[in-house]
Scaffold this motif. Structure first.
Motif, PDB file in Angstrom:
ATOM      1  N   LYS A 126       0.817  -1.216   0.000  1.00 54.12           N
ATOM      2  CA  LYS A 126       0.000   0.000   0.000  1.00 54.12           C
ATOM      3  C   LYS A 126       0.852   1.270   0.000  1.00 54.12           C
ATOM      4  N   ASN A 161       0.924   2.730  -3.759  1.00 52.76           N
ATOM      5  CA  ASN A 161      -0.099   3.647  -4.266  1.00 52.76           C
ATOM      6  C   ASN A 161      -0.558   4.631  -3.186  1.00 52.76           C
ATOM      7  N   LEU A 216      -1.853   4.393  -0.305  1.00 54.76           N
ATOM      8  CA  LEU A 216      -2.966   4.209   0.630  1.00 54.76           C
ATOM      9  C   LEU A 216      -2.408   4.400   2.026  1.00 54.76           C
ATOM     10  N   ILE A 249      -4.170  10.812  -5.693  1.00 50.78           N
ATOM     11  CA  ILE A 249      -5.340  10.407  -6.491  1.00 50.78           C
ATOM     12  C   ILE A 249      -4.906  10.041  -7.912  1.00 50.78           C
ATOM     13  N   ARG A 266      -2.914   6.753  -7.861  1.00 54.47           N
ATOM     14  CA  ARG A 266      -3.728   5.537  -7.722  1.00 54.47           C
ATOM     15  C   ARG A 266      -4.454   5.206  -9.014  1.00 54.47           C
ATOM     16  N   ARG A 267      -4.887   6.255  -9.742  1.00 53.65           N
ATOM     17  CA  ARG A 267      -5.587   5.985 -10.997  1.00 53.65           C
ATOM     18  C   ARG A 267      -4.637   5.404 -12.038  1.00 53.65           C
ATOM     19  N   ILE A 297      -2.204   3.260 -11.350  1.00 54.74           N
ATOM     20  CA  ILE A 297      -1.711   1.944 -10.932  1.00 54.74           C
ATOM     21  C   ILE A 297      -2.891   0.991 -10.788  1.00 54.74           C
ATOM     22  N   TYR A 348      -5.135  -1.826  -9.281  1.00 55.97           N
ATOM     23  CA  TYR A 348      -5.239  -2.274  -7.891  1.00 55.97           C
ATOM     24  C   TYR A 348      -6.258  -3.400  -7.845  1.00 55.97           C
ATOM     25  N   ILE A 386      -7.894  -6.465  -5.456  1.00 53.52           N
ATOM     26  CA  ILE A 386      -7.972  -7.135  -4.158  1.00 53.52           C
ATOM     27  C   ILE A 386      -8.943  -8.293  -4.276  1.00 53.52           C
ATOM     28  N   GLU A 412     -11.935   0.392   0.568  1.00 58.72           N
ATOM     29  CA  GLU A 412     -10.505   0.323   0.267  1.00 58.72           C
ATOM     30  C   GLU A 412     -10.278   0.158  -1.243  1.00 58.72           C
ATOM     31  N   ALA A 413     -11.127  -0.670  -1.862  1.00 59.02           N
ATOM     32  CA  ALA A 413     -10.991  -0.872  -3.302  1.00 59.02           C
ATOM     33  C   ALA A 413     -11.210   0.447  -4.032  1.00 59.02           C
ATOM     34  N   ARG A 468     -10.905   3.493  -2.874  1.00 61.78           N
ATOM     35  CA  ARG A 468      -9.827   4.443  -2.590  1.00 61.78           C
ATOM     36  C   ARG A 468      -8.577   4.039  -3.365  1.00 61.78           C
ATOM     37  N   GLY A 469      -8.294   2.745  -3.394  1.00 65.92           N
ATOM     38  CA  GLY A 469      -7.095   2.261  -4.065  1.00 65.92           C
ATOM     39  C   GLY A 469      -7.135   2.498  -5.564  1.00 65.92           C
ATOM     40  N   MET A 470      -8.373   2.619  -6.123  1.00 70.08           N
ATOM     41  CA  MET A 470      -8.456   2.858  -7.559  1.00 70.08           C
ATOM     42  C   MET A 470      -8.443   4.341  -7.883  1.00 70.08           C
ATOM     43  N   GLY A 471      -8.305   5.158  -6.846  1.00 67.28           N
ATOM     44  CA  GLY A 471      -8.130   6.579  -7.119  1.00 67.28           C
ATOM     45  C   GLY A 471      -9.393   7.405  -7.016  1.00 67.28           C
ATOM     46  N   MET A 472     -10.375   6.948  -6.223  1.00 69.34           N
ATOM     47  CA  MET A 472     -11.537   7.801  -5.988  1.00 69.34           C
ATOM     48  C   MET A 472     -11.169   8.818  -4.915  1.00 69.34           C
ATOM     49  N   THR A 473     -11.640  10.047  -5.104  1.00 73.16           N
ATOM     50  CA  THR A 473     -11.459  11.027  -4.036  1.00 73.16           C
ATOM     51  C   THR A 473     -12.473  10.707  -2.942  1.00 73.16           C
TER      52      THR A 473
END
Lengths: 380, 525
Positions: free
Chosen positions: A47, A50, A52, A78, A81-82, A84, A86, A88, B421-422, B424-429
């Motif tokens: 984490k 990216n 987190l 932000i 993260r977009r 990369i 991700y 889970i 978490e998913a 947020r990890g994908m880049g949502m504000t």
């Protein structure tokens, strides 16, 4: 490429670090599995990439779209993260959105137009061997394995060069997990992403990783190397314990049958004369031989003692082969198969059941010795 | 079988056999006792048993007549009286039995008429005689029938016993029918209930048709009368608009606060403060100044608003009047409005900053507000807000926010952390996470809160009539003040119907608003 440079993470209020002075580099296009016991900070380490979680100290560089290494700590989290992928566990899919909307999450955030999102989603679903009409469904209408494939597709939606995978196959039953792992490895040969793959399962780490990063409790890096080297030369007692007492056997996982088999095996044609066949086998000093037809398809085998003094065609004395092994099977599975049927050697066939070679236990043994020698040579 | 029966009858004697039947039913009230009796069914026994009951009833009827009448009556006339009673007992019993028989057939019964009649007579005859005996004894003790049947009178115990016996009889009849027809117990219940229900519907319908004024019809006639006058609609719309206005503000408030208290504490930003502080100051200043010099202006605004509402009502008969009255009442009090908005802005910003830290306290205070009796809250607000819709709306908003606030909080907290978490990890504000993930997933829970709020407010809005609002509660209060039952019953009926109708509509709305993907998941779970 992902590059960790002396990265440390200490959670607020904790005295000991979760990740301690971690340095390693994942080369472009390779999968690096991070593995270790619980509390070793493997998820934390992932984490950090990216953001987190933000690192306390050190730097992480990621190769961006313009082929430049950039420090993630200097990027907007932000945007980072977009860019990369991700992935889970399957429960991370949004239950209130259709598969199309799920896959389209990041493209939507990046303001792609609808037609482009749909086109990309169709492409990805097809790539995952699923029908296109799945796009209109909701996650609860899919099986666990299908959901996980969608999870992978979602991570790849914008074709990011770097992907993070957090125990993606953890919640899947062993049979489906194996299928998904194989599918993903095949896919990786095409897409060649740089992937950080977190797992708690050492077998999965060995199978999936081009490199393995073994962490100890407290985020200490114990060893970072290729699976073969880690199995052959565990750096210390911890790694040795962690990979398990059967590490010699695990190494067999890494070699495929086609790499060690005898690819010019002595074969008989089904339409051969029996006397000729006996002559051939005596000359080769073998007690039995596999029989193929004109298209090289495996028909069965014949024994010398059954043919001696007989006349006619080989076909008439055929016995069906109890087993055959696929080209891409690893040595461990091949060995296990051979122990079951108790054959001196087993046929190696391709997808169309055409004989491509023969393998016996001696060849497996030789390959282990050989790889030891190679590894030693490297170390020297 | 038949010879067996004949033998037992010879051994025991006919009357003894009948008596045994009654005894076994009364002492062993279960299905098997009835099934055992079914094999001994005999039309003669049925006829004689019912005749016996008729005789007892006839004797009782003679006994309770004034002594002078009986002695004045000749023996012959008395006998005729008894014969009549016996005849009526027989015909009534068999007509009733036939009716039940056909209904039972309709519900899938398979027994024969003679078996069913015999089993029914086994219950009705002995119990009828026992009840008659009780009434007879009560009469002879010098008590009137009404006194005996009144459970609160000194001999009320006789009445209680009679009622208990009747209930016991009803239970036994259920067993008798089930044994006779071997059908499902629900079907048995319908068979016995259907005649009563049909009779009840017929009776009530006839009351309405002939316009008979009684305890059942009077409030309905009253409602109809009010409806033709147009008062009922006016109050209904007043009620609805008060609830709708309060709930819409409460939803905004409750959801906003509910969202605020799910996120981590934040630091105040200069950009926020530079807008909020002047805004609050301006509101307070406005409130203060209008309090000093604005009353005339307020009156003018109010009368203008009333004019609008009147003309609107006249123009297209839209029922927007009550809403305009609420708005008019509110803008007529600029001082209070300014103060209230300023205070709410401060509270909201404080919660925005505090976030999760304030969640327990906020939910606690919101809960406490709900425990304040509504009459007390209306009363307490008379001084600052006056009587009328402003006061009512203010109190209703306070009441409505708790279920909405609590359900928003719970709904958002219940979203699985992996899903957040998913995202947020994908880049949502954080904002996208809230609007695209958390809130859509919390919608079913939030809507449940809204439903609870609205139905609760429909009840509380009746009480707002106490401080002069035109809601359906006006009928209730008028009824209490004038001691007119029909008024408060009418008010209660209308409020209940309104609540049921609105809840049904909201259920439909909730279903529409729930994201498709979440519905199936609920079914699968």
């Amino acid at each position: 490429m992902i590059k960790f440079e002396n990265v440390t993470k200490i959670y607020p209020g904790m005295s000991s670090p979760a990740v301690d002075n971690l340095s390693f580099t994942v080369p472009t296009g390779e999968i690096c599995t991070i593995v270790g016991p619980s509390g070793c900070g493997k998820t934390t380490a992932m984490k950090l990439v990216n953001r987190l979680i933000d690192a306390t100290d050190g730097a992480i560089h990621v190769l961006d779209e313009r082929d430049e290494m950039s420090n993630v700590l200097e990027m907007d989290p932000i945007q980072l993260r977009r860019s990369i992928g991700y992935i889970i566990q399957q429960i991370g899919l949004f239950p209130h959105r259709t598969i199309l909307e799920n896959i389209g999450t990041v493209p939507q955030l990046l303001d792609w137009d609808e037609a482009r999102i749909r086109h990309r989603a169709e492409e990805l679903v097809t790539m995952m061997n699923m029908p296109v009409d799945f796009l209109e469904r909701y996650p609860h209408e899919l099986s666990g394995g299908q959901r996980q494939r969608i999870g992978v597709a979602r991570g790849m939606a914008t074709d990011p060069p770097v992907m993070l995978m957090d125990e993606p196959f953890g919640a899947i039953d062993p049979i489906n997990r194996n299928i998904l792992q194989n599918e993903f490895l095949r896919l990786q040969q095409e897409i060649k992403k740089t992937i950080l793959f977190v797992t708690h399962d050492i077998d999965e780490a060995i199978k999936m990783g081009d490199k393995i990063c073994i962490l100890n409790v407290g985020g200490l890096l114990e060893q970072y190397d290729s699976p073969a080297n880690i199995l052959a030369y565990p750096a210390n007692e911890f790694v040795e314990d962690f990979v398990g007492a059967d590490r010699a056997l695990k190494r067999l996982n890494l070699v495929r049958v086609e790499e060690v088999m005898n690819s010019r095996p002595p074969l008989l044609q089904a339409t051969q004369d029996v006397k000729q066949a006996v002559g051939f086998m005596t000359e080769k000093k073998i007690r039995f031989a596999y029989v193929v037809d004109a298209a090289q398809t495996l028909k069965g085998y014949v024994r010398v003692k059954d043919l001696k003094g007989k006349t006619g065609w080989v076909e008439e004395y055929l016995e069906p082969a109890a087993t055959s092994i696929q080209l891409t099977t690893n040595l461990k599975d091949a060995l296990s198969e051979m122990l079951v049927v108790d054959y001196a050697n087993v046929c190696v066939v391709d997808g169309q059941n055409r004989v491509r070679g023969l393998i016996d236990t001696k060849m497996i043994h030789e390959s282990v010795i050989e790889s030891n020698a190679v590894a030693e040579g490297e170390e020297v | 079988m038949a010879t067996d029966l004949a033998r037992t009858q010879r051994q025991n004697g006919f009357w003894r056999e009948m008596l045994n039947g009654w005894m076994s039913i009364l002492t062993e009230p279960n299905l098997d006792a009835f099934r055992a009796q079914k094999t001994r069914a005999d039309p003669l026994k049925t006829v004689l048993g019912v005749g016996l009951l008729g005789l007892v009833l006839g004797l009782w009827a003679l006994a309770i007549k004034p002594a002078a009448l009986v002695t004045g009556m000749g023996t012959e006339a008395a006998l005729v009286e008894l014969m009549r009673m016996i005849f009526f007992a027989e015909t009534d019993f068999f007509i009733l039995s036939l009716l039940i028989f056909f209904i039972a057939r309709g519900f899938g019964g398979i027994g024969s008429f003679s078996q069913q009649s015999y089993l029914l007579s086994l219950v009705i005859v002995p119990l009828g005689m026992i009840i008659t005996a009780f009434l007879f004894v009560g009469e002879k003790l010098g008590l009137t029938l009404t006194a005996v049947l009144d459970p609160l009178s000194p001999v009320g115990v006789v009445g209680v016993v009679v009622i208990l016996l009747a209930l016991y009889g009803f239970l036994l009849l259920l067993f008798a029918l089930q044994a006779a027809h071997e059908m499902k117990s629900s079907a048995v219940f319908y068979t016995l209930g259907a005649p009563f229900l049909a009779w009840g519907i017929f009776r009530v319908a006839s009351m309405f048709i002939v316009g008979e004024e009684n305890v059942i019809t009077t409030q309905w006639f009253f409602i109809a009368e009010q409806w033709t006058k147009g008062t009922a609609q006016e109050l209904l719309m007043g009620h609805l608009w008060l609830v709708a206005f309060s709930v819409s503000i409460a939803i905004v408030l409750g959801v906003t606060i509910g969202v605020f208290i799910t996120w981590p504490a934040r630091k105040p930003k200069l950009s926020h403060l530079s807008i909020l502080i002047p805004l609050v100051l301006f509101l307070l200043l406005w409130a203060a100044s209008s309090g000093l010099l604005g009353e005339g202006m307020a009156d003018q605004i109010m009368s203008t608003a009333k004019d609008w509402s009147r003309s609107l009502k006249r123009i297209d008969n839209l029922y927007f009047g009550p809403l305009l009255e609420i708005v008019a009442a509110i803008i007529a009090k600029p001082a209070a409005v300014g103060m209230i908005i300023a205070v709410f802005i401060v509270i909201l910003y404080a919660l925005f900053l505090a976030g999760e830290v304030a969640s327990d306290l906020t939910l606690y205070i919101a809960g406490i507000i709900l425990t304040i009796p509504s009459v007390a809250l209306f009363g307490a607000m008379i001084k600052p807000l006056g009587i009328g819709p402003f006061n009512a709306a203010f109190a209703l908003i306070l009441y409505a926010q708790l279920p909405i606030l609590r359900n928003t909080y719970t709904g958002i907290k219940a979203v699985m952390p992996e899903i957040i978490e998913a995202g947020r990890g994908m880049g949502m504000t954080e904002g996208q996470l809230l609007l695209k993930v958390k809130l859509p997933m919390a919608v079913p829970v939030i809507m449940t809160g809204v439903r609870v709020s609205i139905v609760m407010l429909i009840g509380i809005a009746s009480i707002a009539a106490y401080i002069g609002n035109d809601t359906l509660g006006r009928y209730i209060f008028e009824g209490i003040y004038r001691a007119q039952e029909k008024r408060y019953y009418a008010g209660a009926i209308l409020v209940a119907i309104l609540a049921l109708a609105v809840d049904y509509f909201l259920g439909w709305l909730q279903d529409r608003l729930t994201p498709e993907g979440l519905k199936g998941r609920r079914e699968a779970a």
